[in-house]
Design a protein around this motif. Structure first.
Motif, PDB file in Angstrom:
ATOM      1  N   PRO A 212       0.784  -1.256  -0.136  1.00 32.20           N
ATOM      2  CA  PRO A 212       0.050   0.104   0.041  1.00 32.20           C
ATOM      3  C   PRO A 212       0.925   1.328  -0.031  1.00 32.20           C
ATOM      4  N   PRO A 213       0.575   2.299  -0.890  1.00 30.22           N
ATOM      5  CA  PRO A 213       1.498   3.415  -0.909  1.00 30.22           C
ATOM      6  C   PRO A 213       1.852   3.994   0.422  1.00 30.22           C
ATOM      7  N   LYS A 214       0.828   4.112   1.470  1.00 30.32           N
ATOM      8  CA  LYS A 214       1.213   4.680   2.727  1.00 30.32           C
ATOM      9  C   LYS A 214       2.397   3.904   3.672  1.00 30.32           C
ATOM     10  N   ARG A 215       2.478   2.791   3.284  1.00 31.84           N
ATOM     11  CA  ARG A 215       3.418   1.983   3.820  1.00 31.84           C
ATOM     12  C   ARG A 215       4.817   2.115   3.204  1.00 31.84           C
ATOM     13  N   LEU A 216       5.072   2.548   1.735  1.00 34.38           N
ATOM     14  CA  LEU A 216       6.135   2.493   1.093  1.00 34.38           C
ATOM     15  C   LEU A 216       6.948   3.776   0.914  1.00 34.38           C
ATOM     16  N   LEU A 217       8.434   3.714   1.026  1.00 34.09           N
ATOM     17  CA  LEU A 217       9.091   4.491   0.996  1.00 34.09           C
ATOM     18  C   LEU A 217      10.176   4.226  -0.179  1.00 34.09           C
ATOM     19  N   ASN A 218      10.045   4.836  -1.351  1.00 37.26           N
ATOM     20  CA  ASN A 218      11.108   4.728  -2.518  1.00 37.26           C
ATOM     21  C   ASN A 218      12.171   5.817  -2.106  1.00 37.26           C
ATOM     22  N   TYR A 219      13.580   4.997  -1.680  1.00 40.09           N
ATOM     23  CA  TYR A 219      14.543   5.925  -1.167  1.00 40.09           C
ATOM     24  C   TYR A 219      15.942   5.505  -1.973  1.00 40.09           C
ATOM     25  N   GLU A 220      16.621   6.688  -1.964  1.00 34.47           N
ATOM     26  CA  GLU A 220      17.860   6.732  -2.370  1.00 34.47           C
ATOM     27  C   GLU A 220      18.850   6.946  -1.326  1.00 34.47           C
ATOM     28  N   LEU A 221      20.093   5.922  -1.173  1.00 34.37           N
ATOM     29  CA  LEU A 221      20.835   6.368  -0.116  1.00 34.37           C
ATOM     30  C   LEU A 221      21.567   7.856  -0.247  1.00 34.37           C
ATOM     31  N   GLU A 222      21.756   8.432  -1.273  1.00 33.99           N
ATOM     32  CA  GLU A 222      22.300   9.658  -1.177  1.00 33.99           C
ATOM     33  C   GLU A 222      21.276  10.859  -0.685  1.00 33.99           C
ATOM     34  N   SER A 223      19.911  10.380  -0.660  1.00 34.66           N
ATOM     35  CA  SER A 223      19.436  11.252   0.144  1.00 34.66           C
ATOM     36  C   SER A 223      19.439  11.571   1.661  1.00 34.66           C
ATOM     37  N   GLY A 224      20.449  10.723   2.333  1.00 38.66           N
ATOM     38  CA  GLY A 224      20.595  11.002   3.656  1.00 38.66           C
ATOM     39  C   GLY A 224      19.419  10.728   4.694  1.00 38.66           C
ATOM     40  N   TRP A 225      19.395  11.064   5.787  1.00 41.56           N
ATOM     41  CA  TRP A 225      18.619  10.905   6.668  1.00 41.56           C
ATOM     42  C   TRP A 225      17.291  11.466   6.865  1.00 41.56           C
ATOM     43  N   GLU A 226      17.164  12.713   6.116  1.00 44.87           N
ATOM     44  CA  GLU A 226      15.830  13.196   6.448  1.00 44.87           C
ATOM     45  C   GLU A 226      14.514  12.660   5.809  1.00 44.87           C
ATOM     46  N   PRO A 227      14.648  12.217   4.572  1.00 47.96           N
ATOM     47  CA  PRO A 227      13.340  11.276   4.093  1.00 47.96           C
ATOM     48  C   PRO A 227      13.028   9.898   4.793  1.00 47.96           C
TER      49      PRO A 227
END
Length: 252
Positions: A212-227
């Motif tokens: 479900p979209p609310k459970r998912l984070l599409n993430y890049e390591l270069e984004s660091g801690w914030e997201p």
């Protein structure tokens, strides 16, 4: 590219230092149950920064984060992963009580990353409906170069000899690796390379479709801690985001 102090790098590498492992614990995970809630499923492919994610999740307060290298601490749990892989390969997934099996294997873990968990992504997502899902995806060409270095080892005849001579560790790892390859209709390095792009994107499509979209984070390591911290509801640590060389960790 950020630079890190020797002390900081040493601290991160300690999570993967074989000397820090307590040896083979010989725990029968079939008799284990869940003792802490499963909170985070990091289901990116191997070589997408899974070691960095393990350390990052530790820093954020998750006391036990499963990574493939953890299996060196308790070799017999490979037998359960192999049985689960066999069930998927033979079309018997519906006969498995996935929550029970995962609670035994991972009941002491608040989070997971790397394989074998990423291979069982859809089953984990269903088994733990309250867990948040993180999907780290690298540029394919960069990932391909890293992953093929691992493939070269898998298809090296010398490695197969070593696996035969070491059935307790390398033998078990080889069995499940071969099952995952067979499930993708791969029987050689050439086939692996030819199907790698298709398999890579199919993995990410399947995880996104199952979450479900609310459970998912599409993430890049270069984004660091914030997201990452915003998604997990955690305060931003007062230290750099960890960057672990997974190839070096595996060689160790």
């Amino acid at each position: 590219m950020a630079t890190f102090s020797d002390a900081q790098t040493a601290k991160w590498k300690a999570y993967f230092d074989p000397k820090m492992f307590p040896g083979d614990l010989d725990i029968d995970r079939r008799k284990c149950k869940r003792t802490v809630p499963m909170q985070v499923l990091s289901l990116g492919m191997s070589r997408t920064g899974t070691a960095s994610m393990k350390v990052a999740l530790h820093i954020l307060g998750h006391n036990d984060v499963f990574h493939n290298l953890n299996t060196f601490q308790n070799l017999r749990e490979w037998d359960i992963w192999i049985e689960l892989a066999e069930a998927k390969l033979n079309g018997n997934a519906s006969t498995i009580n996935w929550r029970k099996e995962f609670d035994g294997l991972l009941g002491h873990c608040e989070a997971v990353t790397d394989t074998p968990p990423s291979y069982f992504g859809s089953e984990l997502i269903t088994a733990y409906p309250d867990a948040k899902v993180i999907l780290v995806q690298r540029d394919f060409e960069a990932w391909e170069r890293s992953f093929l270095s691992l493939v070269d080892v898998m298809w090296n005849p010398v490695y197969n000899v070593l696996a035969f001579l070491d059935p307790q560790c390398l033998g078990r790892m080889t069995r499940i690796s071969n099952m995952i390859a067979k499930a993708k209709h791969v029987t050689s390095r050439g086939e692996m390379k030819a199907k790698l792009r298709e398999s890579y994107y199919a993995h990410y499509d399947a995880i996104r479709a199952a979450t479900p979209p609310k459970r998912l984070l599409n993430y890049e390591l270069e984004s660091g801690w914030e997201p990452l911290c915003e998604f997990l509801g955690k305060p931003i640590p007062n230290e750099p985001f960890p960057h672990i060389n997974e190839s070096a960790a595996l060689k160790d």
